[in-house]
Write a protein that holds these residues in place. Sequence first.
Motif, PDB file in Angstrom:
ATOM      1  N   PHE A  25      33.533  43.437  42.816  1.00 31.09           N
ATOM      2  CA  PHE A  25      34.606  42.821  42.032  1.00 31.09           C
ATOM      3  C   PHE A  25      35.515  43.878  41.402  1.00 31.09           C
ATOM      4  N   LEU A  26      34.914  44.913  40.832  1.00 33.27           N
ATOM      5  CA  LEU A  26      35.704  45.974  40.209  1.00 33.27           C
ATOM      6  C   LEU A  26      36.563  46.687  41.244  1.00 33.27           C
ATOM      7  N   GLY A  27      35.996  46.930  42.432  1.00 24.84           N
ATOM      8  CA  GLY A  27      36.775  47.563  43.502  1.00 24.84           C
ATOM      9  C   GLY A  27      37.925  46.691  43.945  1.00 24.84           C
ATOM     10  N   ALA A  28      37.663  45.382  44.054  1.00 19.53           N
ATOM     11  CA  ALA A  28      38.706  44.442  44.452  1.00 19.53           C
ATOM     12  C   ALA A  28      39.804  44.355  43.392  1.00 19.53           C
ATOM     13  N   ALA A  29      39.394  44.360  42.115  1.00 23.67           N
ATOM     14  CA  ALA A  29      40.368  44.294  41.027  1.00 23.67           C
ATOM     15  C   ALA A  29      41.264  45.535  41.027  1.00 23.67           C
ATOM     16  N   TYR A  30      40.642  46.692  41.244  1.00 21.56           N
ATOM     17  CA  TYR A  30      41.413  47.939  41.302  1.00 21.56           C
ATOM     18  C   TYR A  30      42.403  47.897  42.464  1.00 21.56           C
ATOM     19  N   PHE A  31      41.940  47.452  43.631  1.00 16.72           N
ATOM     20  CA  PHE A  31      42.801  47.353  44.813  1.00 16.72           C
ATOM     21  C   PHE A  31      43.983  46.420  44.545  1.00 16.72           C
ATOM     22  N   ALA A  32      43.707  45.255  43.969  1.00 14.16           N
ATOM     23  CA  ALA A  32      44.760  44.277  43.696  1.00 14.16           C
ATOM     24  C   ALA A  32      45.807  44.838  42.743  1.00 14.16           C
ATOM     25  N   GLN A 283      41.675  49.581  54.976  1.00  9.76           N
ATOM     26  CA  GLN A 283      40.764  50.168  55.958  1.00  9.76           C
ATOM     27  C   GLN A 283      41.036  51.647  56.144  1.00  9.76           C
ATOM     28  N   ALA A 284      42.328  52.015  56.200  1.00 10.66           N
ATOM     29  CA  ALA A 284      42.693  53.422  56.370  1.00 10.66           C
ATOM     30  C   ALA A 284      42.242  54.259  55.179  1.00 10.66           C
ATOM     31  N   SER A 285      42.131  53.621  54.014  1.00 11.25           N
ATOM     32  CA  SER A 285      41.692  54.325  52.810  1.00 11.25           C
ATOM     33  C   SER A 285      40.176  54.343  52.652  1.00 11.25           C
ATOM     34  N   GLY A 286      39.477  53.705  53.598  1.00  8.95           N
ATOM     35  CA  GLY A 286      38.023  53.667  53.536  1.00  8.95           C
ATOM     36  C   GLY A 286      37.462  52.587  52.640  1.00  8.95           C
ATOM     37  N   LEU A 287      38.320  51.631  52.244  1.00 10.76           N
ATOM     38  CA  LEU A 287      37.854  50.545  51.378  1.00 10.76           C
ATOM     39  C   LEU A 287      37.082  49.532  52.218  1.00 10.76           C
ATOM     40  N   LEU A 294      38.382  40.383  48.997  1.00  9.63           N
ATOM     41  CA  LEU A 294      38.327  39.814  47.653  1.00  9.63           C
ATOM     42  C   LEU A 294      39.585  40.174  46.869  1.00  9.63           C
ATOM     43  N   GLY A 295      40.091  41.408  47.072  1.00  4.54           N
ATOM     44  CA  GLY A 295      41.320  41.818  46.401  1.00  4.54           C
ATOM     45  C   GLY A 295      42.491  40.918  46.768  1.00  4.54           C
ATOM     46  N   VAL A 307      43.294  39.396  35.771  1.00  3.91           N
ATOM     47  CA  VAL A 307      42.941  40.647  36.457  1.00  3.91           C
ATOM     48  C   VAL A 307      44.203  41.341  36.979  1.00  3.91           C
ATOM     49  N   THR A 308      45.058  40.588  37.649  1.00  4.18           N
ATOM     50  CA  THR A 308      46.230  41.178  38.309  1.00  4.18           C
ATOM     51  C   THR A 308      47.423  41.321  37.377  1.00  4.18           C
ATOM     52  N   GLY A 309      47.488  40.477  36.341  1.00  7.50           N
ATOM     53  CA  GLY A 309      48.654  40.483  35.460  1.00  7.50           C
ATOM     54  C   GLY A 309      49.822  39.707  36.017  1.00  7.50           C
ATOM     55  N   LEU A 310      49.634  39.049  37.161  1.00 12.36           N
ATOM     56  CA  LEU A 310      50.713  38.286  37.777  1.00 12.36           C
ATOM     57  C   LEU A 310      50.967  36.992  37.006  1.00 12.36           C
ATOM     58  N   GLU A 311      52.231  36.703  36.744  1.00 12.85           N
ATOM     59  CA  GLU A 311      52.573  35.458  36.063  1.00 12.85           C
ATOM     60  C   GLU A 311      52.286  34.266  36.969  1.00 12.85           C
ATOM     61  N   GLU A 312      52.557  34.439  38.257  1.00 14.18           N
ATOM     62  CA  GLU A 312      52.261  33.431  39.262  1.00 14.18           C
ATOM     63  C   GLU A 312      51.503  34.098  40.401  1.00 14.18           C
ATOM     64  N   PRO A 313      50.568  33.386  41.037  1.00 14.64           N
ATOM     65  CA  PRO A 313      49.819  33.998  42.144  1.00 14.64           C
ATOM     66  C   PRO A 313      50.711  34.213  43.358  1.00 14.64           C
ATOM     67  N   LEU A 314      50.318  35.162  44.188  1.00 10.91           N
ATOM     68  CA  LEU A 314      51.035  35.412  45.438  1.00 10.91           C
ATOM     69  C   LEU A 314      50.662  34.361  46.472  1.00 10.91           C
TER      70      LEU A 314
END
Length: 410
Positions: A25-32, A283-287, A294-295, A307-314
């Motif tokens: 989850f933490l990795g996905a949050a960082y990626f997002a 994938q290129a970054s090894g994630l 999940l991200g 988590v993302t800070g987005l006002e609206e989801p993508l």
Amino acid sequence: MAKKTALRSLIGLATAATAGSAVVFLGAAYFARQVVVPKTTRSEDLPIRRVFGGAEGSLQIELPASPQTRAPGRYSLWFANGSGHACLGRVTKTDTEAGTVTRVVERVDSGDLPSARAGIWSGYVFSKPDQLDLPYSVVQIPTEHGTAPAWKFMPATASLVSNVWAIHIHGMGGTRAGALRGVPVANRLGHTSLVVSFRNDREATESTDARYMLGQTEWIDVEAAIGFAISEGAQKILLFGWSLGGSIALQLANLSAYSRYVSGLILDAPVMDWSRTLTSNAQASGLPGPVAALGLRLMQSRTFRWVTGLEEPLNFQSLDWVERASELKKPVLLLHGKGDLSTPFEVSELVANLRPDLIQLVPFDVEGHSQEWNVDIEKWEGAVADWIVSLNGEVKEDDEAGELADASAE
């Protein structure tokens, strides 16, 4: 005793699973957040070996050799925490034993290059509009969040001025300067150019959440620029989009009330499917795949906006032009490097194959992202000029215009 041992084992597995889930989850949050939070700084990761005087007093720069630094063409080097900028030209020497490459320094626009120890390789070439040696003015485009500054370029030859305007849209993490590369060819064809900014690019007014929406909302700011162009007499609009700018252009052509004015799109290394593009980059970054997946879900979740800070989801489906290829209505010229590691060439190729009636794909042998113009200016500008002339059905009858068309195709 056996029951106690089994219980301990179960507790250990549950703890490990919980810890593992937390890491994912933490990795996905960082990626997002890496995707949607605008970057204010970049790491100067290219060492500068030395800067020295070359033949006839010209400066030269020695850098570590790599596919990018060895590539033909013209490029840009940012240094001194972004306050310094230089334009780098042709390669003069490649030392395979030392692992270095030497290039001509065409211009130092700002900063003290000889004292710099590292920089950032870029395709910008032009850091300011003045460097094009074309007449321009600064205009302010009103948007829903405030204002978005733009550069307006008028053709230097009044007899060639047309009612076609070119709107130039820069890429992600960049500024208007990145889109200046498309102005000269539009100018030679007699088109007025508007090089625009948009929300969260450090030049235009920020959105409420100060987050990238990957074209989902940024197109509204560019629509305001089209409104300005129409108020100034534009009757046809050409959209030049670079990377994220391509995604913005596609949304704009599809959703805008001004869509009828858009006659065509010139897209350089566009993002035509954000899910595939972000997954490829992860994938290129090894994630790990599950973390990246999940991200993507976090960015599309209303529940996890904290988590993302987005006002609206993508909405990645609305940004997927592979699946939405049948909905394309405007002619598109795609210019894309086969070795682009940031925005996969294969996606552009796939969409072009799905809509050969509307899309022309011009491939380039280049590995850098959005550096097609840099590696072969003649090919890039020639392809764009030919496509625009064909699109507009223009016939150059006077001698000056005829010479201009020939020069553009050379």
